[in-house]
Design an enzyme around this catalytic site. Sequence first.
Site, PDB file in Angstrom:
ATOM      1  N   ALA A   1       3.818  -5.838   4.068  1.00 15.60           N
ATOM      2  CA  ALA A   1       3.221  -5.883   2.799  1.00 15.60           C
ATOM      3  C   ALA A   1       2.379  -4.787   2.536  1.00 15.60           C
ATOM      4  O   ALA A   1       1.509  -4.197   3.470  1.00 15.60           O
ATOM      5  CB  ALA A   1       2.565  -7.271   2.571  1.00 15.60           C
ATOM      6  N   GLY A   2       2.279  -4.486   1.270  1.00  9.91           N
ATOM      7  CA  GLY A   2       1.253  -3.350   0.725  1.00  9.91           C
ATOM      8  C   GLY A   2       1.889  -1.764   0.404  1.00  9.91           C
ATOM      9  O   GLY A   2       1.082  -1.239  -0.023  1.00  9.91           O
TER      10      GLY A   2
ATOM     11  N   THR B   1       0.983  -7.347  -1.664  1.00  8.38           N
ATOM     12  CA  THR B   1       0.559  -8.821  -2.179  1.00  8.38           C
ATOM     13  C   THR B   1       0.414  -8.776  -3.695  1.00  8.38           C
ATOM     14  O   THR B   1      -0.293  -7.636  -4.455  1.00  8.38           O
ATOM     15  CB  THR B   1      -0.734  -9.019  -1.540  1.00  8.38           C
ATOM     16  OG1 THR B   1      -0.752  -9.128  -0.215  1.00  8.38           O
ATOM     17  CG2 THR B   1      -1.528 -10.529  -2.200  1.00  8.38           C
TER      18      THR B   1
ATOM     19  N   ASN C   1      -8.168   0.969   4.501  1.00  9.29           N
ATOM     20  CA  ASN C   1      -8.273   0.948   3.058  1.00  9.29           C
ATOM     21  C   ASN C   1      -8.955  -0.056   2.879  1.00  9.29           C
ATOM     22  O   ASN C   1      -9.306  -1.118   3.576  1.00  9.29           O
ATOM     23  CB  ASN C   1      -6.767   0.548   2.836  1.00  9.29           C
ATOM     24  CG  ASN C   1      -6.354  -0.982   2.734  1.00  9.29           C
ATOM     25  OD1 ASN C   1      -6.643  -1.648   1.994  1.00  9.29           O
ATOM     26  ND2 ASN C   1      -5.656  -1.295   3.980  1.00  9.29           N
ATOM     27  N   ARG C   2      -9.487   0.101   1.337  1.00 10.43           N
ATOM     28  CA  ARG C   2     -10.369  -0.832   0.951  1.00 10.43           C
ATOM     29  C   ARG C   2      -9.522  -1.198  -0.535  1.00 10.43           C
ATOM     30  O   ARG C   2     -10.361  -1.339  -1.534  1.00 10.43           O
ATOM     31  CB  ARG C   2     -11.557  -0.465   0.381  1.00 10.43           C
ATOM     32  CG  ARG C   2     -12.381  -0.002   1.515  1.00 10.43           C
ATOM     33  CD  ARG C   2     -13.733   0.495   1.287  1.00 10.43           C
ATOM     34  NE  ARG C   2     -13.513   2.090   0.520  1.00 10.43           N
ATOM     35  CZ  ARG C   2     -13.361   2.962   1.583  1.00 10.43           C
ATOM     36  NH1 ARG C   2     -13.496   2.938   2.740  1.00 10.43           N
ATOM     37  NH2 ARG C   2     -13.440   4.151   0.800  1.00 10.43           N
ATOM     38  N   LEU C   3      -8.353  -1.221  -0.652  1.00  2.92           N
ATOM     39  CA  LEU C   3      -7.509  -1.402  -2.003  1.00  2.92           C
ATOM     40  C   LEU C   3      -7.944  -2.664  -2.999  1.00  2.92           C
ATOM     41  O   LEU C   3      -8.458  -2.368  -4.082  1.00  2.92           O
ATOM     42  CB  LEU C   3      -6.133  -1.345  -1.903  1.00  2.92           C
ATOM     43  CG  LEU C   3      -5.776  -0.050  -0.973  1.00  2.92           C
ATOM     44  CD1 LEU C   3      -4.118  -0.132  -1.200  1.00  2.92           C
ATOM     45  CD2 LEU C   3      -5.829   1.414  -1.912  1.00  2.92           C
TER      46      LEU C   3
ATOM     47  N   PHE D   1      -5.981  -5.410  -3.352  1.00  2.48           N
ATOM     48  CA  PHE D   1      -5.076  -6.092  -4.288  1.00  2.48           C
ATOM     49  C   PHE D   1      -5.004  -5.275  -5.741  1.00  2.48           C
ATOM     50  O   PHE D   1      -4.582  -6.219  -6.671  1.00  2.48           O
ATOM     51  CB  PHE D   1      -5.087  -7.574  -4.430  1.00  2.48           C
ATOM     52  CG  PHE D   1      -4.842  -8.481  -3.209  1.00  2.48           C
ATOM     53  CD1 PHE D   1      -4.502  -7.906  -2.178  1.00  2.48           C
ATOM     54  CD2 PHE D   1      -5.596  -9.560  -3.301  1.00  2.48           C
ATOM     55  CE1 PHE D   1      -4.406  -8.542  -0.761  1.00  2.48           C
ATOM     56  CE2 PHE D   1      -5.319 -10.387  -1.875  1.00  2.48           C
ATOM     57  CZ  PHE D   1      -4.827  -9.904  -1.100  1.00  2.48           C
TER      58      PHE D   1
ATOM     59  N   SER E   1      -6.329 -10.535   4.127  1.00  5.40           N
ATOM     60  CA  SER E   1      -6.852  -9.199   3.559  1.00  5.40           C
ATOM     61  C   SER E   1      -8.467  -9.182   3.643  1.00  5.40           C
ATOM     62  O   SER E   1      -9.057  -9.984   3.087  1.00  5.40           O
ATOM     63  CB  SER E   1      -6.518  -8.868   2.112  1.00  5.40           C
ATOM     64  OG  SER E   1      -7.258  -7.712   1.609  1.00  5.40           O
TER      65      SER E   1
ATOM     66  N   ASN F   1     -10.128  -7.328   1.900  1.00 10.77           N
ATOM     67  CA  ASN F   1     -10.658  -6.478   0.767  1.00 10.77           C
ATOM     68  C   ASN F   1     -11.089  -7.280  -0.309  1.00 10.77           C
ATOM     69  O   ASN F   1     -11.177  -6.807  -1.625  1.00 10.77           O
ATOM     70  CB  ASN F   1     -10.005  -5.224   0.631  1.00 10.77           C
ATOM     71  CG  ASN F   1      -9.777  -4.303   1.763  1.00 10.77           C
ATOM     72  OD1 ASN F   1     -10.790  -4.056   2.168  1.00 10.77           O
ATOM     73  ND2 ASN F   1      -8.639  -3.830   2.222  1.00 10.77           N
ATOM     74  N   THR F   2     -10.601  -8.517  -0.466  1.00 17.86           N
ATOM     75  CA  THR F   2     -11.041  -9.469  -1.405  1.00 17.86           C
ATOM     76  C   THR F   2     -12.147 -10.523  -0.859  1.00 17.86           C
ATOM     77  O   THR F   2     -11.963 -11.183  -0.238  1.00 17.86           O
ATOM     78  CB  THR F   2      -9.717 -10.234  -1.941  1.00 17.86           C
ATOM     79  OG1 THR F   2      -8.574  -9.413  -2.542  1.00 17.86           O
ATOM     80  CG2 THR F   2     -10.089 -11.414  -3.050  1.00 17.86           C
TER      81      THR F   2
ATOM     82  N   LYS G   1       0.217 -15.140   6.791  1.00 21.52           N
ATOM     83  CA  LYS G   1      -0.191 -13.813   7.419  1.00 21.52           C
ATOM     84  C   LYS G   1      -1.584 -13.934   7.836  1.00 21.52           C
ATOM     85  O   LYS G   1      -2.615 -13.973   6.995  1.00 21.52           O
ATOM     86  CB  LYS G   1       0.074 -12.848   6.551  1.00 21.52           C
ATOM     87  CG  LYS G   1      -0.513 -11.425   7.306  1.00 21.52           C
ATOM     88  CD  LYS G   1       0.123 -10.150   6.259  1.00 21.52           C
ATOM     89  CE  LYS G   1      -0.301  -8.996   6.967  1.00 21.52           C
ATOM     90  NZ  LYS G   1       0.412  -7.732   6.242  1.00 21.52           N
TER      91      LYS G   1
ATOM     92  N   ASN H   1      -2.788  -8.739   9.749  1.00 23.19           N
ATOM     93  CA  ASN H   1      -3.166  -7.879   8.852  1.00 23.19           C
ATOM     94  C   ASN H   1      -4.132  -6.887   9.486  1.00 23.19           C
ATOM     95  O   ASN H   1      -4.177  -6.672  10.782  1.00 23.19           O
ATOM     96  CB  ASN H   1      -4.064  -8.621   7.829  1.00 23.19           C
ATOM     97  CG  ASN H   1      -3.899  -8.158   6.509  1.00 23.19           C
ATOM     98  OD1 ASN H   1      -3.937  -6.903   6.093  1.00 23.19           O
ATOM     99  ND2 ASN H   1      -3.579  -9.036   5.540  1.00 23.19           N
ATOM    100  N   THR H   2      -4.855  -6.004   8.561  1.00 24.40           N
ATOM    101  CA  THR H   2      -5.637  -4.907   8.980  1.00 24.40           C
ATOM    102  C   THR H   2      -7.065  -5.468   9.888  1.00 24.40           C
ATOM    103  O   THR H   2      -7.354  -6.676   9.543  1.00 24.40           O
ATOM    104  CB  THR H   2      -6.091  -3.988   8.116  1.00 24.40           C
ATOM    105  OG1 THR H   2      -6.636  -4.784   6.920  1.00 24.40           O
ATOM    106  CG2 THR H   2      -4.937  -3.397   7.416  1.00 24.40           C
TER     107      THR H   2
HETATM  108  C1  LIG Z   1      -2.850   0.901   2.172  1.00 24.53           C
HETATM  109  C2  LIG Z   1      -2.655  -0.537   2.624  1.00 24.53           C
HETATM  110  C3  LIG Z   1      -2.452  -1.568   1.818  1.00 24.53           C
HETATM  111  C4  LIG Z   1      -2.164  -2.884   2.424  1.00 24.53           C
HETATM  112  N1  LIG Z   1      -1.936  -3.823   1.473  1.00 24.53           N
HETATM  113  C5  LIG Z   1      -1.543  -4.964   2.178  1.00 24.53           C
HETATM  114  C6  LIG Z   1      -1.290  -6.162   1.027  1.00 24.53           C
HETATM  115  O1  LIG Z   1      -1.316  -5.945  -0.095  1.00 24.53           O
HETATM  116  N2  LIG Z   1      -1.016  -7.272   1.492  1.00 24.53           N
HETATM  117  C7  LIG Z   1      -0.812  -7.627   3.098  1.00 24.53           C
HETATM  118  O2  LIG Z   1      -0.600  -8.655   3.501  1.00 24.53           O
HETATM  119  N3  LIG Z   1      -1.069  -6.634   3.760  1.00 24.53           N
HETATM  120  C8  LIG Z   1      -1.527  -5.310   3.319  1.00 24.53           C
HETATM  121  N4  LIG Z   1      -1.696  -4.235   4.317  1.00 24.53           N
HETATM  122  C9  LIG Z   1      -1.455  -4.659   5.758  1.00 24.53           C
HETATM  123  C10 LIG Z   1      -0.226  -4.099   6.369  1.00 24.53           C
HETATM  124  O3  LIG Z   1       0.716  -5.008   5.767  1.00 24.53           O
HETATM  125  C11 LIG Z   1      -0.145  -4.474   7.877  1.00 24.53           C
HETATM  126  O4  LIG Z   1      -0.539  -5.745   8.067  1.00 24.53           O
HETATM  127  C12 LIG Z   1      -1.298  -3.482   8.576  1.00 24.53           C
HETATM  128  O5  LIG Z   1      -1.415  -2.250   7.983  1.00 24.53           O
HETATM  129  C13 LIG Z   1      -1.073  -3.354  10.096  1.00 24.53           C
HETATM  130  O6  LIG Z   1       0.052  -2.645  10.289  1.00 24.53           O
HETATM  131  P1  LIG Z   1      -0.008  -1.251  10.674  1.00 24.53           P
HETATM  132  O7  LIG Z   1      -0.556  -0.807  11.760  1.00 24.53           O
HETATM  133  O8  LIG Z   1       1.764  -1.219  10.951  1.00 24.53           O
HETATM  134  O9  LIG Z   1      -0.071  -0.374   9.379  1.00 24.53           O
HETATM  135  C14 LIG Z   1      -2.032  -3.093   3.779  1.00 24.53           C
HETATM  136  C15 LIG Z   1      -2.074  -1.914   4.783  1.00 24.53           C
HETATM  137  C16 LIG Z   1      -2.497  -0.554   4.162  1.00 24.53           C
HETATM  138  C17 LIG Z   1      -2.592   0.613   5.332  1.00 24.53           C
END
Ligand SMILES: Cc1cc2nc3c(=O)[nH]c(=O)nc-3n(C[C@H](O)[C@H](O)[C@H](O)COP(=O)(O)O)c2cc1C
Length: 327
Positions: free
Chosen positions: A60-61, A84, A109-111, A113, A174, A176-177, A216, A243-244
């Site tokens: 996701a993301g 998301t 990231n600190r997007l 959503f 997340s 960031n919320t 998640k 997640n992150t």
């Molecule tokens: C820029 C960015 C935006 C993300 N946005 C979301 C999100 O909207 N919803 C979500 O569940 N995870 C989001 N994630 C987390 C990723 O889905 C993933 O769980 C996380 O980056 C770890 O995997 P990776 O190391 O392969 O990137 C985001 C990650 C990044 C880097």
Amino acid sequence: VIYEAVRRVGFLLDPEVAHRMALVAARVGRPLSTARARRHRSHPVTAFGLSFRNPLGLAAGYDKDGTAWRGLAAVGFGHVEIGTVTPRPQRGNPRPRLERIPDRRALVNRLGFPSDGAQVVARRLSRHRQRKVILGVSIGPNADTPPSRRLDDYLVLIDTFAPLADYLAINVSSPNTAGLRDLERPDALAALLRDIVVRRDEAARRLGRAVPLLVKLSPDSEAPGALGAVAADAGADGLIVGNTTTARDGMTAGLPVGGLSGEPLGPLAARRLDEVIAGAGLPVIACGGVMTADDVDQRLAAGAILVQIYTGLVYRGPRLVHEVLDG
Ligand SMILES: Cc1cc2nc3c(=O)[nH]c(=O)nc-3n(C[C@H](O)[C@H](O)[C@H](O)COP(=O)(O)O)c2cc1C
């Protein structure tokens, strides 16, 4: 080689601008890449009652608003998780809010959503009911929804996306919320999922088919195995771990504030995966720090049923997908 050249140019740009260009490329490049036959060495996987053509998915993301998932599927993914998505449109946090740390193959990231909102995304998805890829929709509350009303946001999103998605992913992780991760406390998660599962069951009855529900989790929760068990008891079908991370250790001290993803997340994500698999009794999608085909093999050997990537795709491009599926 081509991706490497594109990546070099792309990395000179602002990360969000580069990402938008990647989504456009995925959208317009689709007819080209589908035309090329690709043999998948990997086997189909049945999970949550769904048939995945291979175990690799896009996390996701990446395609938050569902504009590019068909092109991304053509890269070879067996599933794409969009979102998301939030109920109402929102802009997310002020910029800058996405940083590359190239020498660590990481992102922070600190997007918060940014989302076109449920109605717009649902309309987009409803144009393409026929599809060759499993489509997940990750859902989460608006930033300005008070904590006492977050459940209602999830319920609206379930009603909106159950008819359109192969599975729904509940994002409670997340960083960031503000306050979202409070929903990851065992009692809060149990209460939230109780009502969510009731609404999911109603949607499934209406649709005459199952609506798999995944949760998640964050890699930062203290007892992820126990949380997985809570999700299982509540009637969830699977978990995404995870997640992150907001955690910083000796290796990552000094990195910007926000959710860290990519290579430095790998060891923590792998540890959490082990803990959840030991404790939960639900199928688990591994996510976090998967940067190579070997990483995929390790996560599958640890017991994950599927594996998702995000940051690996940013740093290595479609080559990583081909390495996993054809290598
Ligand atoms: C820029 C960015 C935006 C993300 N946005 C979301 C999100 O909207 N919803 C979500 O569940 N995870 C989001 N994630 C987390 C990723 O889905 C993933 O769980 C996380 O980056 C770890 O995997 P990776 O190391 O392969 O990137 C985001 C990650 C990044 C880097």
